[in-house]
Design an enzyme around this catalytic site. Sequence first.
Site, PDB file in Angstrom:
ATOM      1  N   ASP A  91      85.596 -18.851  22.940  1.00 30.99           N
ATOM      2  CA  ASP A  91      85.205 -20.234  23.211  1.00 30.99           C
ATOM      3  C   ASP A  91      84.341 -20.254  24.471  1.00 30.99           C
ATOM      4  OD1 ASP A  91      84.934 -22.938  22.830  1.00 30.99           O
ATOM      5  OD2 ASP A  91      87.065 -23.410  22.943  1.00 30.99           O
ATOM      6  N   ASP A  92      83.616 -21.371  24.681  1.00 33.41           N
ATOM      7  CA  ASP A  92      82.789 -21.450  25.886  1.00 33.41           C
ATOM      8  C   ASP A  92      83.656 -21.641  27.120  1.00 33.41           C
ATOM      9  OD1 ASP A  92      83.456 -24.035  25.081  1.00 33.41           O
ATOM     10  OD2 ASP A  92      81.435 -24.856  25.281  1.00 33.41           O
ATOM     11  N   ASP A  95      89.695 -25.931  29.487  1.00 34.45           N
ATOM     12  CA  ASP A  95      89.834 -26.959  30.518  1.00 34.45           C
ATOM     13  C   ASP A  95      91.314 -27.299  30.634  1.00 34.45           C
ATOM     14  OD1 ASP A  95      89.924 -29.397  31.925  1.00 34.45           O
ATOM     15  OD2 ASP A  95      87.897 -29.924  31.361  1.00 34.45           O
TER      16      ASP A  95
HETATM   17  O1  LIG Z   1      90.834 -26.956  27.175  1.00 30.12           O
HETATM   18  P1  LIG Z   1      90.382 -28.247  26.553  1.00 30.12           P
HETATM   19  O2  LIG Z   1      90.738 -29.432  27.403  1.00 30.12           O
HETATM   20  O3  LIG Z   1      90.849 -28.401  25.137  1.00 30.12           O
HETATM   21  O4  LIG Z   1      88.796 -28.264  26.584  1.00 30.12           O
HETATM   22  C1  LIG Z   1      88.016 -27.161  26.188  1.00 30.12           C
HETATM   23  C2  LIG Z   1      87.322 -27.430  24.888  1.00 30.12           C
HETATM   24  O5  LIG Z   1      86.515 -28.623  25.028  1.00 30.12           O
HETATM   25  C3  LIG Z   1      85.201 -28.344  24.580  1.00 30.12           C
HETATM   26  O6  LIG Z   1      85.107 -28.528  23.180  1.00 30.12           O
HETATM   27  P2  LIG Z   1      85.018 -29.971  22.517  1.00 30.12           P
HETATM   28  O7  LIG Z   1      86.376 -30.332  21.958  1.00 30.12           O
HETATM   29  O8  LIG Z   1      84.413 -30.942  23.467  1.00 30.12           O
HETATM   30  O9  LIG Z   1      84.096 -29.789  21.265  1.00 30.12           O
HETATM   31  P3  LIG Z   1      82.740 -28.958  21.060  1.00 30.12           P
HETATM   32  O10 LIG Z   1      83.036 -27.521  21.337  1.00 30.12           O
HETATM   33  O11 LIG Z   1      82.418 -29.203  19.630  1.00 30.12           O
HETATM   34  O12 LIG Z   1      81.721 -29.534  21.997  1.00 30.12           O
HETATM   35  C4  LIG Z   1      85.000 -26.879  24.888  1.00 30.12           C
HETATM   36  O13 LIG Z   1      84.000 -26.330  24.040  1.00 30.12           O
HETATM   37  C5  LIG Z   1      86.363 -26.288  24.585  1.00 30.12           C
HETATM   38  O14 LIG Z   1      86.484 -25.938  23.212  1.00 30.12           O
HETATM   39  N1  LIG Z   2      80.625 -29.514  28.409  1.00 28.63           N
HETATM   40  C1  LIG Z   2      81.924 -29.530  28.752  1.00 28.63           C
HETATM   41  N2  LIG Z   2      82.844 -29.803  27.820  1.00 28.63           N
HETATM   42  C2  LIG Z   2      84.135 -29.805  28.220  1.00 28.63           C
HETATM   43  N3  LIG Z   2      85.255 -30.053  27.500  1.00 28.63           N
HETATM   44  C3  LIG Z   2      86.297 -29.979  28.345  1.00 28.63           C
HETATM   45  N4  LIG Z   2      85.885 -29.684  29.593  1.00 28.63           N
HETATM   46  C4  LIG Z   2      84.541 -29.569  29.540  1.00 28.63           C
HETATM   47  C5  LIG Z   2      83.536 -29.291  30.526  1.00 28.63           C
HETATM   48  O1  LIG Z   2      83.784 -29.049  31.729  1.00 28.63           O
HETATM   49  N5  LIG Z   2      82.243 -29.284  30.068  1.00 28.63           N
HETATM   50 MG   LIG Z   3      84.773 -26.657  22.056  1.00 23.75          MG
END
Ligand SMILES: O=P(O)(O)OC[C@H]1O[C@H](OP(=O)(O)OP(=O)(O)O)[C@H](O)[C@@H]1O
Ligand SMILES: Nc1nc2[nH]cnc2c(=O)[nH]1
Ligand SMILES: [Mg+2]
Length: 160
Positions: A91-92, A95
């Site tokens: 994952d990127d 949080d």
């Molecule tokens: O630890 P957390 O509080 O769960 O946050 C982290 C997740 O939030 C973001 O995804 P998001 O759900 O925004 O969706 P996306 O990857 O499709 O942008 C990010 O890419 C992680 O997958």
């Molecule tokens: N882009 C982005 N997405 C998130 N989702 C939860 N935390 C983050 C953050 O710091 N940046």
């Molecule tokens: Mg995500």
Amino acid sequence: MATNYATVTWDQLHRDARILAETLMPKGPFRGVVAVTRGGLIPAAIIARELDCRLVETISVVTYDEQERGEPKIIKSPEAAGDGEGFLVIDDLVDSGVTARIVRERLPKATFACLYAKPSGKPLTDLFVVEVPQDTWVLFPWDTAPLFIPPLARKAAQES
Ligand SMILES: O=P(O)(O)OC[C@H]1O[C@H](OP(=O)(O)OP(=O)(O)O)[C@H](O)[C@@H]1O
Ligand SMILES: Nc1nc2[nH]cnc2c(=O)[nH]1
Ligand SMILES: [Mg+2]
């Protein structure tokens, strides 16, 4: 809510993904990579290239903020990854750790790695590259665009 921003450029992201791949090398070889969509897709592509993994699966998790009712939900299951044995999940960032927790429950035997980790989510990762403060919002290259900023002198002239 985040009070600071950390901007990540394409170059930084590529560099950090290669650093992660290098650290992951001795933990492999992996049967395949599971990208946590959508943010994990680009990091997973870079890492799969470096580790020479051609089997790339995805898992998609929808989370809800505290105002909304409902549990985080897997809307696309990583069928090709079984219980995660031999697989690497990318994952990127983590949080709160909510996404990572549900992914780990679905793939208990996988290795979970990400580029950036905030303190609350950090214990849920096996590996990450850079720690980011909890109050900082990471701006990824796909979240941002270059913007024209007027020269300081012009701004000063307008104010006088
Ligand atoms: O630890 P957390 O509080 O769960 O946050 C982290 C997740 O939030 C973001 O995804 P998001 O759900 O925004 O969706 P996306 O990857 O499709 O942008 C990010 O890419 C992680 O997958
Ligand atoms: N882009 C982005 N997405 C998130 N989702 C939860 N935390 C983050 C953050 O710091 N940046
Ligand atoms: Mg995500």
